[in-house]
Design an enzyme around this catalytic site. Sequence first.
Site, PDB file in Angstrom:
ATOM      1  N   ASP A 221       0.810  -1.218   0.000  1.00 39.40           N
ATOM      2  CA  ASP A 221       0.000   0.000   0.000  1.00 39.40           C
ATOM      3  C   ASP A 221       0.841   1.264   0.000  1.00 39.40           C
ATOM      4  O   ASP A 221       0.344   2.346   0.304  1.00 39.40           O
ATOM      5  CB  ASP A 221      -0.927   0.002   1.215  1.00 39.40           C
ATOM      6  CG  ASP A 221      -0.160  -0.068   2.536  1.00 39.40           C
ATOM      7  OD1 ASP A 221       1.083  -0.214   2.492  1.00 39.40           O
ATOM      8  OD2 ASP A 221      -0.799   0.023   3.594  1.00 39.40           O
ATOM      9  N   CYS A 224       4.978  -0.349   2.584  1.00 44.34           N
ATOM     10  CA  CYS A 224       5.520  -1.690   2.815  1.00 44.34           C
ATOM     11  C   CYS A 224       6.874  -1.668   3.522  1.00 44.34           C
ATOM     12  O   CYS A 224       7.135  -2.507   4.393  1.00 44.34           O
ATOM     13  CB  CYS A 224       5.606  -2.470   1.506  1.00 44.34           C
ATOM     14  SG  CYS A 224       6.676  -1.740   0.258  1.00 44.34           S
ATOM     15  N   HIS A 330       8.720  -3.620  -3.679  1.00 44.80           N
ATOM     16  CA  HIS A 330       8.041  -4.109  -2.471  1.00 44.80           C
ATOM     17  C   HIS A 330       9.012  -4.727  -1.472  1.00 44.80           C
ATOM     18  O   HIS A 330       9.920  -5.474  -1.847  1.00 44.80           O
ATOM     19  CB  HIS A 330       6.991  -5.149  -2.838  1.00 44.80           C
ATOM     20  CG  HIS A 330       6.132  -5.549  -1.679  1.00 44.80           C
ATOM     21  ND1 HIS A 330       5.209  -4.694  -1.108  1.00 44.80           N
ATOM     22  CD2 HIS A 330       6.062  -6.702  -0.970  1.00 44.80           C
ATOM     23  CE1 HIS A 330       4.606  -5.315  -0.101  1.00 44.80           C
ATOM     24  NE2 HIS A 330       5.114  -6.527   0.002  1.00 44.80           N
TER      25      HIS A 330
END
Length: 356
Positions: A221, A224, A330
């Site tokens: 989102d 991370c 990520h």
Amino acid sequence: MVSHEENTSIVEWFLGPHPYTYPPYGIEMIHEDDEVAVAHHHHHHQSGEYYREYEDHRSSDVDNDEIIARTLQDDFLQLEIAESNDYSHQNQQQQHQQEGYTNNYSNNNNGYAWNDQSPAVDYSSEWIGNDNDQDGRSDDSVNVFSCSSPSDTDEYVYSWESDQCDADGEFGRRLNQMVPIPYIPKINGEIPPEEEAVSDHERLRNRLEMFDFTEVKVPGDGNCQFRALADQLYKTADRHKHVRRQIVKQLKSRPDSYQGYVPMDFSDYLRKMSRSGEWGDHVTLQAAADAYRVKIVVLTSFKDTCYIEILPTSQESKGVIFLSFWAEVHYNAIYLNRDTSETELQRKRKWWRFGN
């Protein structure tokens, strides 16, 4: 192999704009080559800090699909349970043998039991921080435990300051065998295309297996990095907002140490990083290492970089935490399996989802 729809879901899982990343000065880069082992040794000193880059050499040719990954995790869990049961059984046998010998010895030596003088084990921890939080403990406190701490402790930070902690582990041996070469900081590239992102995911899964890590997935989102740091530092990703505040506070406290690595006005950068959902980068990782006085090891999916090691710049590290970094977009928290209890593994297993 994974289908096109599964590949797409993996890429589409991550939301938010691509961050710019300018790695600062306290970073070690470890490289991986697919064919020949290359050994170079050179230290590059810049702004009072060292850049070190390592070469490791392993092929990445394992199949990467959801079934294999989950099967691998099941294997880790079963292995952990089996080893735990075997260790417990051996301890019971040793205890019975020792008790029998002690009783015989005590009867023949005026009741003196030599095993009563077993050395005490210190499981004490050190708290960092001083602001009171709602839960009654220090708001920015991090429980830092030594290598001898019990594996089922609720909160801890892995310690790398003692060689004996990792000397017997494959991960520690691989670190000790790598040789440094120069590293030049650069801005991260673009978000990779779908095919390359899937390949990166496969490579990262292989490295997690090779170094025996369990991955705790956090939402993609935009928070991370901060969620993964919070999971490692406080054992809950929900404290990501507090971690972000601490990192921004650190950046503000030492602008001269960080602004040279930011490709924009530093005040604008601070405002951006203060907003929830703004992607973290290597500058914020360096600030996290400095603020919490921990070494941060980031296992990457980069083709030529196995992992990055970020060191606190002005103080001795109090421990080490581990993150994974996939396809430049990520972060997740990762844990060494041998330091994880059965209960903790089961908790992480619920978090491990693919394509969500």
